[in-house]
Motif scaffolding. Structure first.
Motif, PDB file in Angstrom:
ATOM      1  N   TYR A 178       0.836  -1.208   0.000  1.00 13.98           N
ATOM      2  CA  TYR A 178       0.000   0.000   0.000  1.00 13.98           C
ATOM      3  C   TYR A 178       0.868   1.254   0.000  1.00 13.98           C
ATOM      4  O   TYR A 178       0.672   2.178  -0.802  1.00 13.98           O
ATOM      5  CB  TYR A 178      -0.912  -0.029   1.220  1.00 13.98           C
ATOM      6  CG  TYR A 178      -1.780   1.195   1.399  1.00 13.98           C
ATOM      7  CD1 TYR A 178      -2.843   1.451   0.535  1.00 13.98           C
ATOM      8  CD2 TYR A 178      -1.557   2.085   2.445  1.00 13.98           C
ATOM      9  CE1 TYR A 178      -3.657   2.565   0.702  1.00 13.98           C
ATOM     10  CE2 TYR A 178      -2.359   3.203   2.622  1.00 13.98           C
ATOM     11  CZ  TYR A 178      -3.409   3.439   1.751  1.00 13.98           C
ATOM     12  OH  TYR A 178      -4.200   4.542   1.925  1.00 13.98           O
ATOM     13  N   CYS A 182       1.702   4.464  -2.950  1.00 12.48           N
ATOM     14  CA  CYS A 182       1.246   5.825  -2.638  1.00 12.48           C
ATOM     15  C   CYS A 182       2.148   6.869  -3.313  1.00 12.48           C
ATOM     16  O   CYS A 182       3.153   6.548  -3.945  1.00 12.48           O
ATOM     17  CB  CYS A 182       1.264   6.044  -1.126  1.00 12.48           C
ATOM     18  SG  CYS A 182      -0.075   5.232  -0.228  1.00 12.48           S
ATOM     19  N   GLU A 221      -4.729  10.214   6.141  1.00  7.22           N
ATOM     20  CA  GLU A 221      -4.574  11.033   4.946  1.00  7.22           C
ATOM     21  C   GLU A 221      -3.097  11.235   4.603  1.00  7.22           C
ATOM     22  O   GLU A 221      -2.763  11.621   3.482  1.00  7.22           O
ATOM     23  CB  GLU A 221      -5.231  12.401   5.149  1.00  7.22           C
ATOM     24  CG  GLU A 221      -6.744  12.364   5.208  1.00  7.22           C
ATOM     25  CD  GLU A 221      -7.352  12.006   3.867  1.00  7.22           C
ATOM     26  OE1 GLU A 221      -6.851  12.490   2.831  1.00  7.22           O
ATOM     27  OE2 GLU A 221      -8.311  11.220   3.842  1.00  7.22           O
ATOM     28  N   PRO A 237      -1.917   8.670   0.169  1.00  5.50           N
ATOM     29  CA  PRO A 237      -2.727   7.825  -0.724  1.00  5.50           C
ATOM     30  C   PRO A 237      -3.052   8.566  -2.016  1.00  5.50           C
ATOM     31  O   PRO A 237      -3.371   9.757  -1.998  1.00  5.50           O
ATOM     32  CB  PRO A 237      -3.982   7.549   0.100  1.00  5.50           C
ATOM     33  CG  PRO A 237      -3.554   7.735   1.525  1.00  5.50           C
ATOM     34  CD  PRO A 237      -2.530   8.826   1.492  1.00  5.50           C
ATOM     35  N   ARG A 238      -2.984   7.879  -3.116  1.00  7.43           N
ATOM     36  CA  ARG A 238      -3.180   8.546  -4.415  1.00  7.43           C
ATOM     37  C   ARG A 238      -4.617   9.011  -4.625  1.00  7.43           C
ATOM     38  O   ARG A 238      -4.884   9.774  -5.559  1.00  7.43           O
ATOM     39  CB  ARG A 238      -2.726   7.633  -5.547  1.00  7.43           C
ATOM     40  CG  ARG A 238      -1.199   7.499  -5.579  1.00  7.43           C
ATOM     41  CD  ARG A 238      -0.694   6.851  -6.854  1.00  7.43           C
ATOM     42  NE  ARG A 238       0.763   6.847  -6.872  1.00  7.43           N
ATOM     43  CZ  ARG A 238       1.511   7.844  -7.338  1.00  7.43           C
ATOM     44  NH1 ARG A 238       0.918   8.927  -7.839  1.00  7.43           N
ATOM     45  NH2 ARG A 238       2.823   7.770  -7.320  1.00  7.43           N
ATOM     46  N   ARG A 239      -5.534   8.585  -3.774  1.00  6.21           N
ATOM     47  CA  ARG A 239      -6.907   9.079  -3.900  1.00  6.21           C
ATOM     48  C   ARG A 239      -6.973  10.593  -3.717  1.00  6.21           C
ATOM     49  O   ARG A 239      -7.928  11.242  -4.159  1.00  6.21           O
ATOM     50  CB  ARG A 239      -7.817   8.400  -2.882  1.00  6.21           C
ATOM     51  CG  ARG A 239      -7.482   8.707  -1.418  1.00  6.21           C
ATOM     52  CD  ARG A 239      -8.490   8.085  -0.469  1.00  6.21           C
ATOM     53  NE  ARG A 239      -8.198   8.393   0.928  1.00  6.21           N
ATOM     54  CZ  ARG A 239      -7.435   7.663   1.712  1.00  6.21           C
ATOM     55  NH1 ARG A 239      -6.875   6.558   1.228  1.00  6.21           N
ATOM     56  NH2 ARG A 239      -7.212   8.012   2.965  1.00  6.21           N
ATOM     57  N   ARG A 240      -5.966  11.167  -3.048  1.00  2.00           N
ATOM     58  CA  ARG A 240      -5.925  12.620  -2.861  1.00  2.00           C
ATOM     59  C   ARG A 240      -5.808  13.356  -4.187  1.00  2.00           C
ATOM     60  O   ARG A 240      -6.147  14.531  -4.280  1.00  2.00           O
ATOM     61  CB  ARG A 240      -4.756  12.993  -1.953  1.00  2.00           C
ATOM     62  CG  ARG A 240      -4.905  12.546  -0.511  1.00  2.00           C
ATOM     63  CD  ARG A 240      -3.591  12.700   0.237  1.00  2.00           C
ATOM     64  NE  ARG A 240      -3.078  14.060   0.142  1.00  2.00           N
ATOM     65  CZ  ARG A 240      -3.272  15.010   1.055  1.00  2.00           C
ATOM     66  NH1 ARG A 240      -3.973  14.731   2.132  1.00  2.00           N
ATOM     67  NH2 ARG A 240      -2.760  16.205   0.911  1.00  2.00           N
ATOM     68  N   SER A 242      -7.109  12.144  -7.116  1.00  2.00           N
ATOM     69  CA  SER A 242      -8.087  11.663  -8.085  1.00  2.00           C
ATOM     70  C   SER A 242      -9.020  12.784  -8.525  1.00  2.00           C
ATOM     71  O   SER A 242      -9.535  13.556  -7.721  1.00  2.00           O
ATOM     72  CB  SER A 242      -8.901  10.515  -7.477  1.00  2.00           C
ATOM     73  OG  SER A 242      -9.615  10.963  -6.347  1.00  2.00           O
ATOM     74  N   SER A 243      -9.208  12.870  -9.835  1.00  2.00           N
ATOM     75  CA  SER A 243     -10.150  13.818 -10.432  1.00  2.00           C
ATOM     76  C   SER A 243     -10.357  13.385 -11.879  1.00  2.00           C
ATOM     77  O   SER A 243      -9.544  12.632 -12.430  1.00  2.00           O
ATOM     78  CB  SER A 243      -9.609  15.257 -10.375  1.00  2.00           C
ATOM     79  OG  SER A 243      -8.564  15.434 -11.315  1.00  2.00           O
ATOM     80  N   ASP A 247      -4.878  11.520 -13.932  1.00  3.41           N
ATOM     81  CA  ASP A 247      -4.620  10.108 -13.685  1.00  3.41           C
ATOM     82  C   ASP A 247      -3.684  10.042 -12.475  1.00  3.41           C
ATOM     83  O   ASP A 247      -2.494  10.339 -12.580  1.00  3.41           O
ATOM     84  CB  ASP A 247      -3.972   9.462 -14.908  1.00  3.41           C
ATOM     85  CG  ASP A 247      -3.620   7.998 -14.664  1.00  3.41           C
ATOM     86  OD1 ASP A 247      -4.023   7.444 -13.619  1.00  3.41           O
ATOM     87  OD2 ASP A 247      -2.917   7.416 -15.522  1.00  3.41           O
ATOM     88  N   ALA A 248      -4.231   9.681 -11.318  1.00  4.95           N
ATOM     89  CA  ALA A 248      -3.464   9.729 -10.083  1.00  4.95           C
ATOM     90  C   ALA A 248      -2.198   8.879 -10.152  1.00  4.95           C
ATOM     91  O   ALA A 248      -1.175   9.228  -9.554  1.00  4.95           O
ATOM     92  CB  ALA A 248      -4.328   9.280  -8.903  1.00  4.95           C
ATOM     93  N   SER A 249      -2.242   7.782 -10.884  1.00  4.70           N
ATOM     94  CA  SER A 249      -1.075   6.897 -10.954  1.00  4.70           C
ATOM     95  C   SER A 249       0.091   7.516 -11.710  1.00  4.70           C
ATOM     96  O   SER A 249       1.233   7.061 -11.588  1.00  4.70           O
ATOM     97  CB  SER A 249      -1.463   5.573 -11.616  1.00  4.70           C
ATOM     98  OG  SER A 249      -1.854   5.780 -12.961  1.00  4.70           O
TER      99      SER A 249
END
Length: 358
Positions: A178, A182, A221, A237-240, A242-243, A247-249
Motif C-alpha cells: 500500500y 502511494c 490522509e 494515498p493517491r486518492r488525494r 483523483s479527479s 490520472d493519479a497513478s
C-alpha cells in the motif's frame, strides 16, 4: 528503533539528545543505547523455548532500508525499484512494530472479552470457569471475576510478543504494498532541524476527521516519517489526487524545499505521536515552542461503549424460542449466526494481569 536511522539525527560522535515526555529529563545518549529494546520480539515456541528469529528477520529488512536511506540522504530522488520497496517495507515495519500497536492489540482483545462475557451473563461465566477448572466456585469468586472482566476496558491483559508478531506478519506485506503505491514527497531542509521519536511514523488525518472513527492505515490522509535532521518524507494515498482530469497513478513523486513552518508542523506531529521519547541532534533545539504531551494524555485505543449490552442475566435472557429463532433468521445470508461465544474463550484468559481480589 533502528540504529542506522538514528544516525541521521546524531552528531559526529554518534550522540543524540533524548527528551522524555512531557519535556524532562533531557539527556545525551549514544545511538547504540537509544536503539536497544531488549527481547521485544522474543517469542515463545510451542515447546516453551524462546526464539529471536523475528529480530533477525527484521534486521534483514533494516539492512535493505539502510541502503535506500543512504541514497536519499546522498541526493537521490525519486527512489524506485528495490530501494523504494525496501523503504516502504521499513516504514510499514516501523509503524506495525510500535509499542502503540502492541498495546492497542491488547486493549482490543480485552474489549472483545468484556463484550462476550457481558452479553453471555454471569451464569455463563460461572459455567466456563467451573468446566475449565473442574471445580465449583463460590458466589463471591464469581462476583469478583464478573466485576473485573466487565469493568470499562475489560480485563487487564499484558500485551505479548507472540500475538504482536503474528499481527505484524499478517499485516506487513499488505501495508508495505500500500505504501509503495502511494505518492511520496521528500522535504529537504537547509537550516531547520527535524526531530524524530520512539514512534517515528505519524498517521495524520484531515482536520474534519471524525473523532469516533479512529486513525489507521486505511483512514490516514498522510504518513509522516522524519528521515534525518534535514530530511522528512510524507506518503499520501493517491486518492488525494483523483479527479476526472488527472490520472493519479501518473503523478510523479515530489521533492520540495522545507520551510520554517513546514519544519515546525513536522516536529509538532512527531512530538504529538511520540510514546515516551523524542530524539534530536544534541546541538539543535527543534522542539522550542512546541506543545509537549505527557504519556498519560496521549490518544489511546478508544474503548467501545458497550455497557448497555452487559447484563448479569445475559443480553438474551427472557427471550422465547420463537424470538431467538427470529434473531437467527435476521442474520444476513452467508454470515454465521453463531459467531464467537463465551464457550470459545480460553480459561484462564491468556496474558491476564493478576490483581488481588477485593
Amino acid at each position: 528503533m533502528s540504529k542506522f536511522y538514528l544516525k541521521g539525527f546524531a552528531n559526529d560522535s554518534g550522540y543524540i539528545r533524548r527528551v522524555s515526555l512531557p519535556g524532562r529529563p533531557v539527556i545525551p545518549l549514544s545511538i547504540g543505547d537509544a536503539s536497544v529494546i531488549k527481547d521485544f520480539y522474543t517469542v515463545t515456541l510451542p515447546d516453551g523455548t524462546q526464539s529471536d528469529f523475528f529480530e533477525k528477520e527484521f534486521s534483514k529488512i533494516e539492512s535493505l532500508a539502510a541502503e535506500a536511506l543512504a541514497n536519499i540522504l546522498a541526493g537521490a530522488w525519486p527512489i524506485v525499484g528495490k530501494h523504494r520497496a525496501a523503504l516502504a517495507t521499513w516504514v510499514a515495519l516501523q509503524h506495525l512494530r510500535s509499542e502503540d500497536v502492541r498495546a492497542n492489540q491488547g486493549s482490543f482483545s480485552a474489549e472483545m472479552i468484556r463484550l462476550i462475557v457481558g452479553v453471555s451473563g454471569k451464569e455463563a461465566l460461572r459455567s466456563l470457569i467451573q468446566k475449565s477448572e473442574a471445580r465449583v466456585i463460590s458466589d463471591e469468586e464469581l462476583d469478583w471475576e464478573w466485576r473485573d472482566i466487565t469493568k470499562p476496558g475489560g480485563p487487564d491483559l499484558v500485551p505479548t510478543a507472540d500475538r504482536h508478531v503474528r499481527l505484524l506478519m499478517n499485516l506487513l506485506p499488505g501495508t508495505s504494498a500500500y505504501l509503495h503505491d502511494c505518492h511520496w514527497t521528500l522535504f529537504r531542509f537547509a537550516r531547520r532541524s527535524i526531530a524524530t521519536s520512539d514512534h517515528p511514523v505519524s498517521l495524520v488525518v484531515a482536520p474534519d476527521h471524525p473523532d469516533w472513527q479512529g486513525v489507521g492505515i486505511a483512514t490516514a490522509e498522510l504518513f509522516l516519517v522524519p528521515l534525518s535532521r534535514r530530511t522528512a518524507l510524507t506518503i499520501q494515498p493517491r486518492r488525494r489526487f483523483s479527479s476526472p482530469s488527472i490520472d493519479a497513478s501518473s503523478v510523479p513523486d515530489f521533492v520540495k524545499e522545507g520551510t520554517t513552518s513546514i519544519a515546525r508542523s513536522i516536529n509538532q506531529e512527531t512530538a504529538a505521536r511520540a510514546r515516551k521519547y523524542i530524539y534530536h541532534h544534541p546541538e539543535e533545539a527543534p522542539l522550542d515552542g512546541l506543545y509537549m504531551p505527557s504519556p498519560e494524555t496521549r490518544t489511546k485505543f478508544a474503548a467501545s461503549n458497550a455497557s448497555e449490552l452487559i447484563r448479569e442475566e445475559g443480553l438474551f435472557h427472557g427471550l422465547t424460542e420463537k424470538q431467538l429463532r427470529g434473531l437467527e433468521a435476521a442474520t444476513p445470508p452467508g454470515e454465521s449466526s453463531r459467531g464467537m461465544t463465551i464457550d470459545d474463550l480460553p480459561w484462564p484468559l491468556p496474558g491476564r494481569r493478576f490483581k488481588a481480589r477485593e
